[in-house]
Design a protein around this motif. Sequence first.
Motif, mmCIF file in Angstrom:
data_model
loop_
_atom_site.group_PDB
_atom_site.id
_atom_site.type_symbol
_atom_site.label_atom_id
_atom_site.label_comp_id
_atom_site.label_asym_id
_atom_site.label_seq_id
_atom_site.Cartn_x
_atom_site.Cartn_y
_atom_site.Cartn_z
ATOM 1 N N LYS A 1 0.840 -1.197 0.000
ATOM 2 C CA LYS A 1 0.000 0.000 0.000
ATOM 3 C C LYS A 1 0.870 1.241 0.000
ATOM 4 N N CYS A 2 0.453 2.231 -0.775
ATOM 5 C CA CYS A 2 1.090 3.549 -0.754
ATOM 6 C C CYS A 2 -0.025 4.552 -1.005
ATOM 7 N N GLY A 3 -0.465 5.189 0.047
ATOM 8 C CA GLY A 3 -1.637 6.050 -0.066
ATOM 9 C C GLY A 3 -2.855 5.184 -0.311
ATOM 10 N N GLY A 4 -3.662 5.544 -1.290
ATOM 11 C CA GLY A 4 -4.837 4.746 -1.632
ATOM 12 C C GLY A 4 -4.570 3.756 -2.740
ATOM 13 N N SER A 5 -3.314 3.589 -3.110
ATOM 14 C CA SER A 5 -2.934 2.707 -4.212
ATOM 15 C C SER A 5 -2.007 1.596 -3.717
ATOM 16 N N PHE A 6 -1.487 0.826 -4.669
ATOM 17 C CA PHE A 6 -0.498 -0.203 -4.386
ATOM 18 C C PHE A 6 0.722 0.079 -5.246
ATOM 19 N N CYS A 7 1.886 0.231 -4.626
ATOM 20 C CA CYS A 7 3.128 0.498 -5.342
ATOM 21 C C CYS A 7 3.903 -0.795 -5.536
ATOM 22 N N ILE A 8 4.521 -0.916 -6.709
ATOM 23 C CA ILE A 8 5.322 -2.095 -7.048
ATOM 24 C C ILE A 8 6.777 -1.653 -7.082
#
Length: 112
Positions: free
Chosen positions: A40-47
């Motif tokens: 999770k990174c904020g309201g998203s998902f970081c790869i």
Amino acid sequence: MNLKTWIAAALLIVPGAALAAEPIEGTWKTASGETAAIAKCGGSFCITLKTGKFAGKRIGKLEGAGADYTGSITDPAADKTYSGSGSVSGNSLKMKGCVLKVLCKSQTWSRL
């Protein structure tokens, strides 16, 4: 069945469906053998790549829930970003990147 029975059955089924959602978060082995972390990174998902020549580089950001996600994917070797998507099925993650939503490449990652 009466209305109360239908409502009770629906209330039991809905939480079960939410629990069945397959999370994208975790550590994945990419098609080229590197390890990538999705978090999770904020309201998203970081790869972020964890191993290989581009270790530490963020290569994507996806949004969504359940098993289907959309966002952007970066090819670290070419340093080009494409519209992308990910679809989780058990311990597999099918990643797809597209140029103009016409020319697409996909690969399957495995959960570690």
